[in-house]
Design a protein around this motif. Sequence first.
Motif, PDB file in Angstrom:
ATOM      1  N   PRO A   1      -2.682  -1.749  -5.130  1.00 43.96           N
ATOM      2  CA  PRO A   1      -3.512  -2.745  -4.448  1.00 43.96           C
ATOM      3  C   PRO A   1      -4.831  -2.225  -3.879  1.00 43.96           C
ATOM      4  N   TYR A   2      -5.091  -0.934  -3.913  1.00 41.57           N
ATOM      5  CA  TYR A   2      -6.373  -0.353  -3.494  1.00 41.57           C
ATOM      6  C   TYR A   2      -6.467   1.012  -4.150  1.00 41.57           C
ATOM      7  N   TYR A   3      -7.628   1.638  -4.058  1.00 38.77           N
ATOM      8  CA  TYR A   3      -7.807   2.921  -4.714  1.00 38.77           C
ATOM      9  C   TYR A   3      -7.330   4.066  -3.830  1.00 38.77           C
ATOM     10  N   LYS A   4      -6.560   4.951  -4.410  1.00 38.50           N
ATOM     11  CA  LYS A   4      -6.191   6.181  -3.703  1.00 38.50           C
ATOM     12  C   LYS A   4      -5.881   7.280  -4.708  1.00 38.50           C
ATOM     13  N   THR A   5      -6.597   8.402  -4.615  1.00 35.24           N
ATOM     14  CA  THR A   5      -6.241   9.556  -5.416  1.00 35.24           C
ATOM     15  C   THR A   5      -4.895  10.075  -4.933  1.00 35.24           C
TER      16      THR A   5
ATOM     17  N   ILE B   1      11.527  10.690   5.689  1.00 35.74           N
ATOM     18  CA  ILE B   1      10.639  11.752   6.167  1.00 35.74           C
ATOM     19  C   ILE B   1      10.605  11.713   7.689  1.00 35.74           C
TER      20      ILE B   1
ATOM     21  N   VAL C   1       5.318  13.495  -1.442  1.00 35.81           N
ATOM     22  CA  VAL C   1       6.426  12.577  -1.139  1.00 35.81           C
ATOM     23  C   VAL C   1       5.917  11.317  -0.425  1.00 35.81           C
ATOM     24  N   GLU C   2       4.868  11.453   0.368  1.00 37.36           N
ATOM     25  CA  GLU C   2       4.326  10.269   1.044  1.00 37.36           C
ATOM     26  C   GLU C   2       3.788   9.261   0.030  1.00 37.36           C
TER      27      GLU C   2
ATOM     28  N   LEU D   1       6.819   7.700  -1.889  1.00 38.13           N
ATOM     29  CA  LEU D   1       7.556   6.677  -1.153  1.00 38.13           C
ATOM     30  C   LEU D   1       6.716   5.420  -0.944  1.00 38.13           C
ATOM     31  N   THR D   2       5.402   5.594  -0.823  1.00 38.01           N
ATOM     32  CA  THR D   2       4.523   4.413  -0.760  1.00 38.01           C
ATOM     33  C   THR D   2       4.663   3.591  -2.043  1.00 38.01           C
TER      34      THR D   2
ATOM     35  N   ARG E   1       7.990   1.784  -1.998  1.00 33.57           N
ATOM     36  CA  ARG E   1       8.019   0.630  -1.081  1.00 33.57           C
ATOM     37  C   ARG E   1       7.220  -0.547  -1.639  1.00 33.57           C
ATOM     38  N   LEU E   2       6.065  -0.238  -2.228  1.00 38.53           N
ATOM     39  CA  LEU E   2       5.253  -1.321  -2.797  1.00 38.53           C
ATOM     40  C   LEU E   2       5.993  -2.003  -3.944  1.00 38.53           C
TER      41      LEU E   2
ATOM     42  N   ALA F   1       8.731  -4.168  -2.670  1.00 36.95           N
ATOM     43  CA  ALA F   1       8.216  -5.368  -2.008  1.00 36.95           C
ATOM     44  C   ALA F   1       7.559  -6.324  -2.991  1.00 36.95           C
TER      45      ALA F   1
ATOM     46  N   ILE G   1       4.783  -5.881  -4.588  1.00 36.67           N
ATOM     47  CA  ILE G   1       3.309  -5.822  -4.559  1.00 36.67           C
ATOM     48  C   ILE G   1       2.842  -5.229  -5.894  1.00 36.67           C
TER      49      ILE G   1
ATOM     50  N   GLU H   1      -3.900   4.937 -12.559  1.00 35.71           N
ATOM     51  CA  GLU H   1      -4.610   5.492 -13.707  1.00 35.71           C
ATOM     52  C   GLU H   1      -4.289   6.983 -13.774  1.00 35.71           C
TER      53      GLU H   1
END
Lengths: 519, 519
Positions: free
Chosen positions: A106-110, A161, A261-262, A265-266, A269-270, A273, A275, A280
């Motif tokens: 849903p948004y950009y994150k490396t 965690i 791991v963060e 797990l994100t 969870r997405l 849910a 989402i 990429e």
Amino acid sequence: MHNKLLVIGLLLGTTLLSYGQDDKLDMTTIQKIREEGLQHSQVMETAFYLTDVNGPRLQGPGFIKAANWAKGKLAGWGLQNARLESWGDWGQGWAVEHSYLAMTAPYYKTIIAVPRAWSGSTNKLQAADILYISASDTTALESYRSRLKNKIILLDQSYKITPTFRSDANRYNDEQLQKMANESVTPQAGPDTTMRSRMLAMRTQNAFNQKMRKLAKQEGALGMLNTTQNSVDGTLFVSGDYANAALGATPDDLADLSIAVEDYLTLCRLMKAGIPVKLEIDVKTKFYKDDIKGYNVLAEIPGTDPKLKDEVVMLGAHLDSWHAATGATDNAAGSSVMMEAVRILNTIGAKPRRTIRIALWSGEEQGLHGSKNYVTKHFVDPATNKLNKEGENVAAYFNVDNGTGKIRGIYLQENLAAGPIFSQWLKPFADLGATTVTPKNTGGTDHLFFDRVGLPGFQFIQDPIEYSTRTHHTNMDTYDHLIPDDLKQAATVVAAFVYNAAMRDQKIPRKAPAANTAR
Amino acid sequence: MHNKLLVIGLLLGTTLLSYGQDDKLDMTTIQKIREEGLQHSQVMETAFYLTDVNGPRLQGPGFIKAANWAKGKLAGWGLQNARLESWGDWGQGWAVEHSYLAMTAPYYKTIIAVPRAWSGSTNKLQAADILYISASDTTALESYRSRLKNKIILLDQSYKITPTFRSDANRYNDEQLQKMANESVTPQAGPDTTMRSRMLAMRTQNAFNQKMRKLAKQEGALGMLNTTQNSVDGTLFVSGDYANAALGATPDDLADLSIAVEDYLTLCRLMKAGIPVKLEIDVKTKFYKDDIKGYNVLAEIPGTDPKLKDEVVMLGAHLDSWHAATGATDNAAGSSVMMEAVRILNTIGAKPRRTIRIALWSGEEQGLHGSKNYVTKHFVDPATNKLNKEGENVAAYFNVDNGTGKIRGIYLQENLAAGPIFSQWLKPFADLGATTVTPKNTGGTDHLFFDRVGLPGFQFIQDPIEYSTRTHHTNMDTYDHLIPDDLKQAATVVAAFVYNAAMRDQKIPRKAPAANTAR
């Protein structure tokens, strides 16, 4: 450090200290070793070249580059017969040429990601959806077959965690060391069932992953994500499916990535849910088949006593590493310490009675291959399965492979007869924190096969520092996680041990073959 | 938790506890608050949407998305007048659309990197050499002019990384809390020269960086790398040159990246040693100019006492974050706690005498803009610079912005008259660890401008957990670094404080304007 040296010189008064009937310590030489090791150390320059300059030393070309550098360095310092010696066929070399993973919806994150060793490629930047899989049996696996095309596979993980209220780095305190010294060597009541069940679980998981990867490849999936419970704060624990190197991994295999791991797990969870998530990915790895052999680096300081020079005192450390960083504490540290130990001995002009041989092993991370094959090939008669002449001539083997921590003592590996000798040898280093002889075994590294064939092989006790929390097999195993003073101390202690072992009248006592309980 | 509730109920025996002449605590309601807050919490669902689902909430579109979600959620829970209210012009929005940095020689390594806020772009994958600069004065800077084309700039840093022998996470112990409670409010002997000299050094460095960036852009450099001493183990501290948002940053500015300190120092050592280093970089950022206003989110639970309903008890937290992660502890935590506090009050059917107003601020990270402008616009008469009628009606303001740690007490902000009141209010929460009233000031967040204009604004004491080591302004400020039980506790305590403040006969006492010493 200099003040302490003076004090010790004054206290000792004499240059030959007799602790027992056999072990007259050559304190003049030990003092020279201390002076060279603590005041004129080159251990960090060596570590710099093995890490920052060389890069990862994964079995294959990364290792070979470092091995050739080490061979040249050892020869340059004046050691004899510096050489690479093959221990047999290994398999394909492998390296990462490009690696990028990001979430774009849903948004950009490396995403902090490292391809696992012998991972395949995507070969170009590809957009991908996630296939989120909760099943862990192959029956259920089949039901995902039709949905794998162009997907990145995410297996459900329920890690929890929690922040750590313990420090990442630690040193042994007096109480802990005393406890180690007081350990008994009574054999365990039975097999280690915890370890066995953990190994079993790991094997089951690996078998599932293998099947998953095979199916996913057939069906045109792009990649697979992995993590571990302890891959927190940006520190990723990464190794690889090393069976793959032999089993014919290919560049068109799945891209197989370890991620934080963060982030993992994100993503879980997405997906749970509902989402919509988009990724990429762009991973390019390279396989090397031009030289599938494995090599150890060896070099010698020749013995000078005509009666003893055919006998050999060995010191070693594995030079290979995993690939997520530059293997600074695992095990550029040990390799640099061992190289520094022979540099010290050579520089002070030591004339050992026995031959001193340094070994920088490879294939350790994939199963102690280098040391195992070396020991088998050189020291064991294949007809009788007992030590051959060359094996009988091994006086001792010393190993360092527990990170950057300074030496606090030595594991006897249940070889109790060696205890009084090593206790004496440690005395001149009490001021540097090296005091403890424990009868205990320690495992997991290259002294094991010496021990297994009845040779006196030992590993030193080192302060654990942040080995299990931050560096061992992680993307953070880098030069800055080395502690210069600790490595200087370790090289100094090792140099003295090796020198003592090369000088004493007798070889280090051996365990009776039946007592070989190394695990 | 349930057992404790029962015990308290039995101990108290009565539902109205009188601690002082004014403060009869409504224990029936407090018990309902505890029940709802501890047993039926929704704080983690709220936090999940503000972090994992929403992504970074940097001033601009990332914040706006979260603000609209929060507005809808508050309205959905039944709060009145849920709204976004502009606090004035801010500047350009900004977000990362692609970010990749790797070293390609002497070997390949992906570098953990995050563009600093309002960084420019490279717009495509570019190979680049490093320009390694040791100079820190602009005279020397000129000498680099001709060498900047297509370079990535690396300023010399001599950080020394050492392993940490202290835990990342901590809670206050009894001794520390007692010390805080015993603090006096005697003003400092003089100005804080340490802080002043640190600010000065930072300003000098910023000025240098600004000049460097301007020169580098003119000369066609591609990017600039940054790090901090504490950006270890994969945890990167990242903020941004926020003056740039107003000063007209553009997409063709330098790519300005924060990277892991281990990678930074490796690059420095390689450059110093003359080892050829190559990088590849691909950064695309987007600037948003369609709405340059800043907004706060506001919503109310209307007061029910005809005499008091024009008075307002406010609670707030900043909803904006930096962008390297999802701002979980800074400050989705505080925002979720405050939203949960009003949800609890609404759910239990609380009928406050005064109006309760929640504010979720923005622009906090760039200088407390949201709260500052709100306070100034609503509560201060511009002609007299004193509180206006609306300002006089503010009974209290409560703020949460110190991470995920549970509430251990409250800072009086030197408003000593409020001390006995808050001590009484904390008593029903002693079993949850909230006990301490300290006269001390605390700064750096949104209660400050309430305090500055003479309104009773307070921030709670929270366990520090891993705020300064791992999460505050880092790429690791993610959902998994939240502690659910701590957030539930915090929301419960805040709900009770807000409720008490809305019910007591008098507003919370105010400091004399001269005593406003907030820093």
